[in-house]
Design a protein around this motif. Structure first.
Motif, PDB file in Angstrom:
ATOM      1  N   VAL A  17       2.508   0.932   4.448  1.00 13.37           N
ATOM      2  CA  VAL A  17       2.261   1.276   3.043  1.00 13.37           C
ATOM      3  C   VAL A  17       1.198   0.391   2.410  1.00 13.37           C
ATOM      4  CG1 VAL A  17       4.618   2.146   2.808  1.00 13.37           C
ATOM      5  CG2 VAL A  17       4.095  -0.200   2.097  1.00 13.37           C
ATOM      6  N   SER A  18       0.987  -0.815   2.947  1.00 16.53           N
ATOM      7  CA  SER A  18       0.006  -1.731   2.351  1.00 16.53           C
ATOM      8  C   SER A  18      -1.404  -1.177   2.396  1.00 16.53           C
ATOM      9  CB  SER A  18       0.041  -3.090   3.064  1.00 16.53           C
ATOM     10  OG  SER A  18       1.248  -3.765   2.801  1.00 16.53           O
ATOM     11  N   ARG A  19      -1.668  -0.252   3.310  1.00 18.13           N
ATOM     12  CA  ARG A  19      -3.017   0.303   3.405  1.00 18.13           C
ATOM     13  C   ARG A  19      -3.393   1.119   2.173  1.00 18.13           C
ATOM     14  NH1 ARG A  19      -1.122   1.126   8.775  1.00 18.13           N
ATOM     15  NH2 ARG A  19      -0.651   3.310   8.316  1.00 18.13           N
ATOM     16  N   LEU A  20      -2.408   1.525   1.383  1.00 19.39           N
ATOM     17  CA  LEU A  20      -2.699   2.270   0.155  1.00 19.39           C
ATOM     18  C   LEU A  20      -2.913   1.359  -1.046  1.00 19.39           C
ATOM     19  CD1 LEU A  20      -0.329   5.390   0.181  1.00 19.39           C
ATOM     20  CD2 LEU A  20      -2.675   5.182   0.995  1.00 19.39           C
ATOM     21  N   VAL A  21      -2.675   0.071  -0.874  1.00 20.28           N
ATOM     22  CA  VAL A  21      -2.784  -0.864  -1.996  1.00 20.28           C
ATOM     23  C   VAL A  21      -4.195  -1.436  -2.038  1.00 20.28           C
ATOM     24  CG1 VAL A  21      -1.873  -2.949  -3.063  1.00 20.28           C
ATOM     25  CG2 VAL A  21      -0.340  -1.436  -1.786  1.00 20.28           C
ATOM     26  N   ASN A  25      -6.998  -3.208  -9.026  1.00 20.99           N
ATOM     27  CA  ASN A  25      -6.476  -1.986  -9.621  1.00 20.99           C
ATOM     28  C   ASN A  25      -6.589  -2.058 -11.132  1.00 20.99           C
ATOM     29  OD1 ASN A  25      -5.127  -0.339  -7.352  1.00 20.99           O
ATOM     30  ND2 ASN A  25      -4.310  -2.394  -6.998  1.00 20.99           N
ATOM     31  N   THR A  26      -6.869  -0.917 -11.744  1.00 19.84           N
ATOM     32  CA  THR A  26      -6.891  -0.862 -13.203  1.00 19.84           C
ATOM     33  C   THR A  26      -5.480  -0.987 -13.771  1.00 19.84           C
ATOM     34  OG1 THR A  26      -6.833   1.555 -13.060  1.00 19.84           O
ATOM     35  CG2 THR A  26      -8.995   0.516 -13.270  1.00 19.84           C
ATOM     36  N   LEU A  27      -4.486  -0.529 -13.009  1.00 21.56           N
ATOM     37  CA  LEU A  27      -3.085  -0.691 -13.392  1.00 21.56           C
ATOM     38  C   LEU A  27      -2.460  -1.761 -12.502  1.00 21.56           C
ATOM     39  CD1 LEU A  27      -1.961   3.055 -13.723  1.00 21.56           C
ATOM     40  CD2 LEU A  27      -2.560   1.477 -15.566  1.00 21.56           C
ATOM     41  N   PRO A  28      -2.017  -2.882 -13.056  1.00 24.84           N
ATOM     42  CA  PRO A  28      -1.449  -3.961 -12.227  1.00 24.84           C
ATOM     43  C   PRO A  28      -0.310  -3.498 -11.326  1.00 24.84           C
ATOM     44  CG  PRO A  28      -1.842  -4.737 -14.457  1.00 24.84           C
ATOM     45  CD  PRO A  28      -2.091  -3.256 -14.477  1.00 24.84           C
ATOM     46  N   ILE A  29       0.490  -2.541 -11.791  1.00 27.36           N
ATOM     47  CA  ILE A  29       1.637  -2.090 -11.011  1.00 27.36           C
ATOM     48  C   ILE A  29       1.211  -1.494  -9.676  1.00 27.36           C
ATOM     49  CG2 ILE A  29       1.695   0.234 -12.006  1.00 27.36           C
ATOM     50  CD1 ILE A  29       4.778  -1.926 -11.226  1.00 27.36           C
ATOM     51  N   LEU A  30      -0.032  -0.974  -9.589  1.00 24.58           N
ATOM     52  CA  LEU A  30      -0.510  -0.380  -8.338  1.00 24.58           C
ATOM     53  C   LEU A  30      -0.789  -1.437  -7.275  1.00 24.58           C
ATOM     54  CD1 LEU A  30      -2.920   2.402  -9.657  1.00 24.58           C
ATOM     55  CD2 LEU A  30      -0.515   2.590  -8.990  1.00 24.58           C
ATOM     56  N   GLY A  31      -0.783  -2.698  -7.665  1.00 25.73           N
ATOM     57  CA  GLY A  31      -0.910  -3.783  -6.695  1.00 25.73           C
ATOM     58  C   GLY A  31       0.422  -4.201  -6.112  1.00 25.73           C
ATOM     59  N   VAL A  44      10.482   1.932   1.317  1.00 21.70           N
ATOM     60  CA  VAL A  44       9.347   1.085   0.961  1.00 21.70           C
ATOM     61  C   VAL A  44       8.213   2.018   0.555  1.00 21.70           C
ATOM     62  CG1 VAL A  44       7.791  -0.725   1.768  1.00 21.70           C
ATOM     63  CG2 VAL A  44      10.129  -0.595   2.661  1.00 21.70           C
ATOM     64  N   THR A  45       7.653   1.824  -0.643  1.00 21.34           N
ATOM     65  CA  THR A  45       6.705   2.792  -1.198  1.00 21.34           C
ATOM     66  C   THR A  45       5.490   2.095  -1.786  1.00 21.34           C
ATOM     67  OG1 THR A  45       8.555   4.239  -1.790  1.00 21.34           O
ATOM     68  CG2 THR A  45       6.436   4.708  -2.828  1.00 21.34           C
ATOM     69  N   ALA A  46       4.317   2.727  -1.595  1.00 23.78           N
ATOM     70  CA  ALA A  46       3.087   2.295  -2.259  1.00 23.78           C
ATOM     71  C   ALA A  46       2.291   3.533  -2.636  1.00 23.78           C
ATOM     72  CB  ALA A  46       2.257   1.384  -1.355  1.00 23.78           C
ATOM     73  N   THR A  47       1.435   3.395  -3.651  1.00 31.32           N
ATOM     74  CA  THR A  47       0.621   4.524  -4.095  1.00 31.32           C
ATOM     75  C   THR A  47      -0.695   4.024  -4.662  1.00 31.32           C
ATOM     76  OG1 THR A  47       0.542   6.476  -5.528  1.00 31.32           O
ATOM     77  CG2 THR A  47       1.655   4.541  -6.398  1.00 31.32           C
ATOM     78  N   ASP A  48      -1.732   4.858  -4.532  1.00 34.39           N
ATOM     79  CA  ASP A  48      -3.003   4.600  -5.210  1.00 34.39           C
ATOM     80  C   ASP A  48      -3.287   5.708  -6.222  1.00 34.39           C
ATOM     81  OD1 ASP A  48      -3.604   6.732  -3.604  1.00 34.39           O
ATOM     82  OD2 ASP A  48      -5.141   5.722  -2.417  1.00 34.39           O
ATOM     83  N   LEU A  49      -2.255   6.440  -6.600  1.00 33.27           N
ATOM     84  CA  LEU A  49      -2.272   7.583  -7.509  1.00 33.27           C
ATOM     85  C   LEU A  49      -2.802   8.852  -6.841  1.00 33.27           C
ATOM     86  CD1 LEU A  49      -3.381   6.060 -10.948  1.00 33.27           C
ATOM     87  CD2 LEU A  49      -1.076   6.428 -10.046  1.00 33.27           C
ATOM     88  N   VAL A  68       9.666  -3.645  -7.873  1.00 34.30           N
ATOM     89  CA  VAL A  68       8.282  -3.638  -7.407  1.00 34.30           C
ATOM     90  C   VAL A  68       7.821  -5.086  -7.309  1.00 34.30           C
ATOM     91  CG1 VAL A  68       5.925  -2.879  -7.846  1.00 34.30           C
ATOM     92  CG2 VAL A  68       7.846  -1.406  -8.483  1.00 34.30           C
ATOM     93  N   LEU A  69       7.365  -5.474  -6.104  1.00 33.34           N
ATOM     94  CA  LEU A  69       6.933  -6.843  -5.853  1.00 33.34           C
ATOM     95  C   LEU A  69       5.452  -6.861  -5.483  1.00 33.34           C
ATOM     96  CD1 LEU A  69       9.973  -8.053  -3.691  1.00 33.34           C
ATOM     97  CD2 LEU A  69       9.583  -8.433  -6.136  1.00 33.34           C
ATOM     98  N   PRO A  70       4.742  -7.965  -5.768  1.00 33.83           N
ATOM     99  CA  PRO A  70       3.322  -8.056  -5.406  1.00 33.83           C
ATOM    100  C   PRO A  70       3.122  -7.791  -3.917  1.00 33.83           C
ATOM    101  CG  PRO A  70       3.957  -9.886  -6.821  1.00 33.83           C
ATOM    102  CD  PRO A  70       5.228  -9.179  -6.445  1.00 33.83           C
ATOM    103  N   ALA A  71       2.230  -6.852  -3.599  1.00 30.14           N
ATOM    104  CA  ALA A  71       2.111  -6.354  -2.226  1.00 30.14           C
ATOM    105  C   ALA A  71       1.714  -7.439  -1.235  1.00 30.14           C
ATOM    106  CB  ALA A  71       1.107  -5.205  -2.187  1.00 30.14           C
TER     107      ALA A  71
END
Length: 371
Positions: A17-21, A25-31, A44-49, A68-71
């Motif tokens: 999932v880290s490959r999507l982080v 990021n303009t939105l901190p949560i996406l990190g 375990v989930t990640a997104t780049d929108l 949600v924890l820092p990737a």
């Protein structure tokens, strides 16, 4: 949230999932990476929108919850944990998470009660197909290199077209000066024709799913694509727009046919490129004579390269210029050591194919066609 899980399995999930982080990021949560504990296990989930990946793994959950924890911190810490199992305890209100391993522990401050943005609900599916993982990996290797770069003004060319027809699936990539086509039989598909364009990055992620032993299922829906393989689900948007009608640029006749050793030809191109790359055009001159193929490169401030290759050929003598990098990438996509290069003329596209694989071919315009 409170749970125990296997360190190795969590490390693998975080790798995926880290490959999507993105680094920024303009939105901190996406990190961040979201951990969700349910009675069924840990996701375990990640997104780049644009895409969203979820990996599910076994866990002994005593208190459900999500955080949600820092990737980068989470990824690097879990990889360095020396014990086989680890315990996670998170405050659902503050996001503060304690990770215990043996007699040691690390505390990470999460994003509080904030969670990753939800992915849109998918519309009804239009098609479902399943591909062997090795086949999918090869398809990706033979197509994505021909996609347009991100700087190209035509976003639709930054993806691979997937064309489903009864009994067959075709993947096509082009940047306007070269074209890769893979056609595979798909006898289990009997539905209506479907066309979609998959972003290059998503195709590469699909290849990662295909690196395992389990089949990969692709579910197509208007505007979306879902990849599923065992415990991993990758949801993605697709590219919107009209993909070029590539068939009209593929020549129908080739007066020159050259059968060559892929390893010998690739080695000659690699050596000649050391000279060609010093010039802006990055040009290779290929000269065909009966039973011979000559590779030439010149750089005014460096020198010259001349490679002579034996080949089995038919047709008239001909000289054509090609981009050295494009030629090398096309050769690397061939899987056997017997290749065929077909020329339709000095100003027309050339075709490169694998003599042992009728499912794939690559078409390339000569440099003179591009200037």
């Amino acid at each position: 949230m409170r749970l125990s899980t296997d360190q190795f399995q969590l490390s693998k999930a975080l790798d995926a999932v880290s490959r999507l982080v993105a680094a920024q990021n303009t939105l901190p949560i996406l990190g961040g990476i979201q951990l969700t504990a349910t009675p069924q296990g840990l996701t375990v989930t990640a997104t780049d929108l644009f895409s969203r990946m979820t990996v599910t793994l076994p866990a002994y959950v005593t208190e459900p919850g999500a955080v949600v924890l820092p990737a980068s911190t989470l990824h690097d810490l879990v990889h360095r944990i020396p014990t086989a199992t680890m315990d996670l305890q998170s405050d659902n209100a503050t996001g503060k998470t304690i990770i215990r391993y043996g007699p040691s522990r690390t505390t990470i401050h999460g994003f509080g009660t904030e969670q990753l943005p939800a992915f849109p609900d998918l519309p009804p599916e239009t098609a479902v197909v399943t591909l062997d993982p090795s086949v999918l990996t090869q398809i990706v290797q033979q197509t994505v290199f021909a996609c347009a770069k991100s700087s190209d003004s035509r976003p639709i060319l930054q993806g691979v077209q997937m064309a489903l027809d009864p009994g067959q699936v075709t993947f096509v990539a082009t940047d306007g000066s070269r074209l890769s086509v893979v056609r595979r039989p798909l006898p289990q598909y009997t539905g209506a024709p479907v066309r979609t364009v998959i972003p290059e990055k998503v195709m590469k992620e699909g290849a990662q799913l295909g690196s395992g032993k389990h089949p990969v299922t692709l579910t197509l829906a208007p505007g979306f694509l879902v990849w599923t393989s065992e415990d991993t689900v990758l949801q993605s948007r697709v590219l919107e727009g009209e993909f070029p009608d590539y068939a009209r640029v593929v020549p129908q006749e080739y007066p020159v046919q050259i059968h060559f050793s892929v390893s010998d030809f690739k080695g000659g191109v690699e050596r000649a490129q050391l000279i060609a790359s010093r010039e802006r055009s990055n040009a290779l001159t290929l000269r065909h004579q009966a039973g011979s193929l000559r590779i030439e490169a010149t750089a005014a401030d460096l020198g010259q390269a001349l490679e002579e290759l034996e080949c089995v050929s038919e047709g008239p003598e001909m000289t054509i210029l090609f981009n050295a990098t494009f030629m090398l990438e096309a050769l690397k996509a061939l899987k056997s050591d017997e290749g065929v290069m077909e020329w339709s003329g000095v100003q027309s596209a050339a075709r490169i194919r694998d003599a042992a694989d009728p499912t794939y071919f690559h078409v390339m315009l000569p440099l003179r066609q591009l200037v």
